[in-house]
Scaffold this motif. Structure first.
Motif, short mmCIF file in Angstrom:
data_model
loop_
_atom_site.label_atom_id
_atom_site.label_comp_id
_atom_site.label_asym_id
_atom_site.label_seq_id
_atom_site.Cartn_x
_atom_site.Cartn_y
_atom_site.Cartn_z
N VAL A 172 0.86 -1.19 0.00
CA VAL A 172 0.00 0.00 0.00
C VAL A 172 0.89 1.24 0.00
O VAL A 172 2.10 1.15 0.20
N ARG A 173 0.29 2.37 -0.22
CA ARG A 173 1.06 3.61 -0.19
C ARG A 173 1.57 3.90 1.21
O ARG A 173 0.84 3.76 2.19
N VAL B 95 15.19 8.55 -1.92
CA VAL B 95 14.17 7.79 -1.19
C VAL B 95 12.82 8.50 -1.28
O VAL B 95 11.79 7.88 -1.53
N LEU B 96 12.82 9.82 -1.11
CA LEU B 96 11.57 10.57 -1.14
C LEU B 96 10.94 10.59 -2.54
O LEU B 96 9.74 10.81 -2.68
N ALA C 294 6.56 6.58 -1.80
CA ALA C 294 6.69 7.62 -0.77
C ALA C 294 6.15 8.97 -1.21
O ALA C 294 6.26 9.94 -0.47
N ARG C 295 5.52 9.02 -2.38
CA ARG C 295 5.08 10.32 -2.89
C ARG C 295 3.80 10.82 -2.26
O ARG C 295 3.39 11.95 -2.51
N LEU D 7 9.93 17.13 -1.06
CA LEU D 7 8.88 16.66 -0.17
C LEU D 7 7.60 16.33 -0.94
O LEU D 7 7.34 16.88 -2.01
N PRO D 8 6.78 15.44 -0.40
CA PRO D 8 5.45 15.21 -0.98
C PRO D 8 4.54 16.39 -0.61
O PRO D 8 3.75 16.32 0.33
#
Length: 303
Positions: free
Chosen positions: A66-67, A86-87, A92-93, A121-122
């Protein structure tokens, strides 16, 4: 061959990956800052040695069914360059809560190891951001285009920030209700002022949506340029660092305010109509606390 421009970025991805395969890890990772063309990083798929940190992080994110909505990264001096990668992972979005703890186990005193690139960052989903031992924010986007519409909680612990950079981040978060600064060094020197002030000044701190504001053992300082000094038929300006005399807070929605630190003048440019709790502690600075480990998941006095 006569025309200018960035010819390297015009090469196909396969060729660029082949070139980056022979580059050292740090130099390969740094290519993400070259231009818009490089923001989708090529070096992780180039065969370069990403190290155990990135491999483990990538495998964990790839395995997510899952997200990912909560993400905690604990960093050392060797892994900070991998955070943006990683981001940028698809899992991880849509992170809602992000915690970054930077610490070098070889150092007794904490270092500000990592500068967070805000654009990584998201932005659309982030609600909670906690940073420990980090050094300011880096922006690649114009101020008007940067928005964190859902960010409601910001905690900085044992970090170093320039006031203008921190203020820009707060301005981009219209729903930022809780701001907690714990042992943060705030450089309030006006970057646009070519002539540094001869005496300490009062600085403004604007938190338009904040209902909770915690300033715990923070240092507010600015560069102070002293008078011209002559020595050996020449002269120079001597610059020292001094504490800011006062802070003018603009937080019209504030309900709870906590301050711990040396005696300093605080004023509200707009009187908070719903202010219901004020906790002031003007005791001496706790120097020993700088060496204690911080738990980024612990709230300050549950404020």
């Amino acid at each position: 061959m006569g025309r200018g421009g960035d010819r390297l970025s015009e090469l196909p991805d396969d060729l660029l990956r082949r070139i980056l395969h022979f580059a050292p890890l740090k130099q390969a990772a740094s290519t993400t800052a070259l231009s818009r063309r490089w923001r989708a990083p090529l070096w992780p798929s180039s065969g370069a040695d990403c190290g155990r940190f990135f491999s483990a992080a990538r495998e964990a994110l790839d395995a997510a069914n899952v997200r990912v909505t909560r993400l905690t990264l604990r960093l050392d001096s060797q892994s900070t360059i991998l955070v943006d990668v990683v981001l940028s992972h698809r899992a991880a979005r849509r992170v809602k809560e992000l915690r970054l703890v930077a610490k070098d186990p070889s150092d007794y005193y904490p270092k500000y190891l990592y500068t967070l690139t805000v654009d990584s960052l998201p932005l659309k989903t982030l609600r909670v951001l906690q940073l420990t031992n980090c050094n300011g924010f880096l922006y690649k986007t114009e101020a008007a285009a940067l928005v964190l519409p859902r960010l409601s909680s910001l905690r900085l612990s044992r970090c170093s920030h320039h006031l203008s950079s921190l203020q820009r981040f707060i301005d981009a978060a219209p729903a930022l209700a809780a701001i907690r600064l714990d042992h943060v060094i705030i450089d309030a020197t006006d970057k646009d002022d070519a002539n540094l002030p001869l005496s300490p000044t009062t600085r403004r701190f604007v938190c338009p949506a904040a209902t909770v504001l915690v300033l715990d053992s923070c240092t507010w300082e600015e560069k102070n340029r002293q008078s011209y000094t002559y020595r050996h038929s020449s002269g120079y300006y001597h610059t020292i660092t001094v504490d800011v005399l006062g802070v003018e807070i603009n937080a019209p929605r504030l309900r709870r305010f906590k301050y711990k630190g040396p005696l300093r003048s605080f004023s509200f440019s707009t009187r908070p109509r719903e202010l219901e709790q004020v906790d002031l502690d003007f005791s001496s600075r706790d120097y020993n606390s700088k060496n204690k480990d911080s738990d980024p998941d612990r709230d300050l006095e549950h404020l």
